[in-house]
Design an enzyme around this catalytic site. Structure first.
Site, PDB file in Angstrom:
ATOM      1  N   ASP A   1      56.104 -15.207  42.240  1.00 45.77           N
ATOM      2  CA  ASP A   1      56.771 -16.358  42.863  1.00 45.77           C
ATOM      3  C   ASP A   1      55.978 -16.828  44.083  1.00 45.77           C
ATOM      4  OD1 ASP A   1      58.793 -16.007  41.036  1.00 45.77           O
ATOM      5  OD2 ASP A   1      60.092 -14.904  42.432  1.00 45.77           O
TER       6      ASP A   1
HETATM    7  N1  URA Z   1      60.191 -10.585  40.320  1.00 44.20           N
HETATM    8  C1  URA Z   1      60.547 -11.609  41.102  1.00 44.20           C
HETATM    9  O1  URA Z   1      61.722 -11.855  41.330  1.00 44.20           O
HETATM   10  N2  URA Z   1      59.556 -12.353  41.637  1.00 44.20           N
HETATM   11  C2  URA Z   1      58.233 -12.094  41.451  1.00 44.20           C
HETATM   12  O2  URA Z   1      57.376 -12.804  41.991  1.00 44.20           O
HETATM   13  C3  URA Z   1      57.907 -11.012  40.631  1.00 44.20           C
HETATM   14  C4  URA Z   1      58.894 -10.274  40.073  1.00 44.20           C
END
Ligand code: URA
Length: 233
Positions: free
Chosen positions: A103
């Site tokens: 993310d």
């Molecule tokens: N899980 C999440 O919620 N975000 C990420 O970036 C990776 C795994």
């Protein structure tokens, strides 16, 4: 066989237009002969290509461990945000992409490569490649909540989402290991047990640990041994 200008881009980390200029300027030889045509086709494994007299070694695949900073998106191009491949600066090649996604607000280990077959293997759903995250949570997990996350929690997917390991570091930090890779999976799993992720950092991927010397935004090439570990993951 491949075009000479493409070969140059992929060995000397130049842009295609720079490659074309150098070729037209007569700076490039193939097997000792000056070639002035960017579209000339060469055999990348066999032909000796030199730029101003120095041999160029063609590397089909490249592999970088990036410590992804927050605020950068896991994409090759984006209209609004800076992308992870832009962090590669002069090492950026047009065929490099992130193997998987973190993310925008997640930090940590992201593999950047142009090795499509390896990325496909690492990301295939049935592959069971471990990904470990350092998770800062709003409040400590009870034993029951931790067991529940390992047994599987409902996050609106076909199957419950499961952690393959959880280790408490202190009251608000856990190490959580997944083999799946659903969208926002860690955040949604913690939400499912009425908790909240305050910060997320991926510290290991496919058996490789994030190099501690890399500050957010920095990267380094993987060693041959590390690439082998990913192939065996
Ligand atoms: N899980 C999440 O919620 N975000 C990420 O970036 C990776 C795994």
């Amino acid at each position: 066989m491949m075009r000479l200008d493409k070969f140059l881009c992929e060995t000397d980390k130049c842009t295609r237009s720079q490659a074309r200029d150098w070729i037209r300027q007569g700076r490039v030889t193939v097997e000792g002969e000056t070639v002035r045509s960017p579209e000339a086709r060469i055999c990348e494994d066999r032909d000796l290509v030199c730029l101003q007299g120095s041999p160029l070694i063609y590397r089909k695949y490249v592999y970088y461990m990036l410590n992804k900073p927050q605020g950068v998106v896991s994409a090759t191009a984006d209209n609004r945000d800076k992308t992870v491949v832009e962090l590669l600066g002069k090492d950026k090649r047009p065929d490099i992409f992130p193997a998987g996604r973190l993310d925008k607000d997640t930090e940590g280990f992201l593999l950047l490569t142009n090795d499509g077959p390896l990325a496909h293997r690492l990301l295939a759903p049935g592959r069971h490649v471990n990904k470990t995250y350092m998770v800062t949570i709003e409040h400590g997990l009870t034993r029951e909540e931790s067991d529940l996350l390992e047994a599987g929690v409902e996050i609106g997917e076909k199957k419950p989402a499961r952690a393959v390991g959880i280790q408490a570091i202190d009251e608000t930090h856990i190490l959580l290991t997944l083999q799946e890779g659903k969208f926002h999976q860690v955040k949604r799993m913690l939400q499912a047990v009425d908790n909240h992720v305050l910060a997320l950092k991926r510290i290991s991927f496919g058996g490789l640990l994030l190099d501690e010397r890399l500050r957010p935004g920095e990267y380094r090439e993987l060693t041959e041994a590390e690439v082998k570990i990913l192939y065996d993951a």
